[in-house]
Design a protein around this motif. Structure first.
Motif, PDB file in Angstrom:
ATOM      1  N   ARG A   3       0.843  -1.194   0.000  1.00  0.00           N
ATOM      2  CA  ARG A   3       0.000   0.000   0.000  1.00  0.00           C
ATOM      3  C   ARG A   3       0.885   1.252   0.000  1.00  0.00           C
ATOM      4  O   ARG A   3       1.858   1.340   0.729  1.00  0.00           O
ATOM      5  CB  ARG A   3      -0.902   0.026   1.219  1.00  0.00           C
ATOM      6  CG  ARG A   3      -1.812  -1.207   1.268  1.00  0.00           C
ATOM      7  CD  ARG A   3      -2.713  -1.122   2.408  1.00  0.00           C
ATOM      8  NE  ARG A   3      -3.999  -0.739   1.826  1.00  0.00           N
ATOM      9  CZ  ARG A   3      -5.105  -0.668   2.478  1.00  0.00           C
ATOM     10  NH1 ARG A   3      -5.116  -0.876   3.766  1.00  0.00           N
ATOM     11  NH2 ARG A   3      -6.229  -0.346   1.877  1.00  0.00           N
TER      12      ARG A   3
ATOM     13  N   ARG B  29     -11.380  -2.930  -2.416  1.00  0.00           N
ATOM     14  CA  ARG B  29     -10.042  -2.471  -2.021  1.00  0.00           C
ATOM     15  C   ARG B  29     -10.137  -1.480  -0.875  1.00  0.00           C
ATOM     16  O   ARG B  29      -9.260  -1.395  -0.042  1.00  0.00           O
ATOM     17  CB  ARG B  29      -9.341  -1.795  -3.196  1.00  0.00           C
ATOM     18  CG  ARG B  29      -9.003  -2.733  -4.316  1.00  0.00           C
ATOM     19  CD  ARG B  29      -8.255  -1.976  -5.379  1.00  0.00           C
ATOM     20  NE  ARG B  29      -8.162  -2.778  -6.571  1.00  0.00           N
ATOM     21  CZ  ARG B  29      -8.075  -2.278  -7.778  1.00  0.00           C
ATOM     22  NH1 ARG B  29      -8.070  -0.987  -7.972  1.00  0.00           N
ATOM     23  NH2 ARG B  29      -7.980  -3.060  -8.815  1.00  0.00           N
TER      24      ARG B  29
ATOM     25  N   VAL C 258      -1.034   3.253  -6.163  1.00  0.00           N
ATOM     26  CA  VAL C 258      -0.453   1.921  -6.033  1.00  0.00           C
ATOM     27  C   VAL C 258       0.996   1.998  -6.527  1.00  0.00           C
ATOM     28  O   VAL C 258       1.338   2.874  -7.325  1.00  0.00           O
ATOM     29  CB  VAL C 258      -1.246   0.864  -6.840  1.00  0.00           C
ATOM     30  CG1 VAL C 258      -2.656   0.692  -6.286  1.00  0.00           C
ATOM     31  CG2 VAL C 258      -1.286   1.199  -8.316  1.00  0.00           C
TER      32      VAL C 258
END
Length: 130
Positions: A13, A127, A107
């Protein structure tokens, strides 16, 4: 182009690294010396959310040096307020351009010359809960 001072990756992350004005709390990315909201000069390091919404995006057919194929860029307003100019994912499953208001998330992804960096992709509800 070395983006390492502007982000960290923890467990896959992205965490954006910016500043927050000590006087008024305005967040900025990347780090700044003078607050655009109040003119304050005392800023504290701050981790910023890697989620936001597209303001505008465009496909660049003739990419700048260091990019092997056309790229899509966007202005993204982060959930915490600041806006930034960034690459959108080169994933073929992603649309070439994203409509204004589309939720996105940062990302890990390559930038110019394949250097480590981050790109934005469409945020999905599954997500968001992860």
């Amino acid at each position: 182009m070395d983006l390492r001072p502007f982000f960290q990756v923890d467990d896959g992350r992205v965490r954006l690294l910016g500043t927050r004005c000590a006087s008024c709390g305005t967040a900025a990315f990347p780090t700044i010396r003078v607050c655009p909201a109040c003119g304050g000069r005392d800023h504290l390091p701050a981790g910023l959310p890697a989620r936001g919404r597209v303001v505008s995006s465009a496909r660049v057919s003739t990419p700048p040096a260091g990019f092997g194929e056309p790229v899509t860029v966007a202005v993204v307003t982060l959930d915490d307020g600041p806006s930034l100019f960034a690459l959108l994912s080169a994933d073929p499953a992603e649309p070439a351009q994203l409509a204004a208001g589309t939720p996105v998330e940062a990302v890990p992804g390559p930038v110019r010359g394949g250097a480590a960096g981050f790109v934005f992709r469409t945020a999905r509800e599954d997500r968001a809960a992860a």
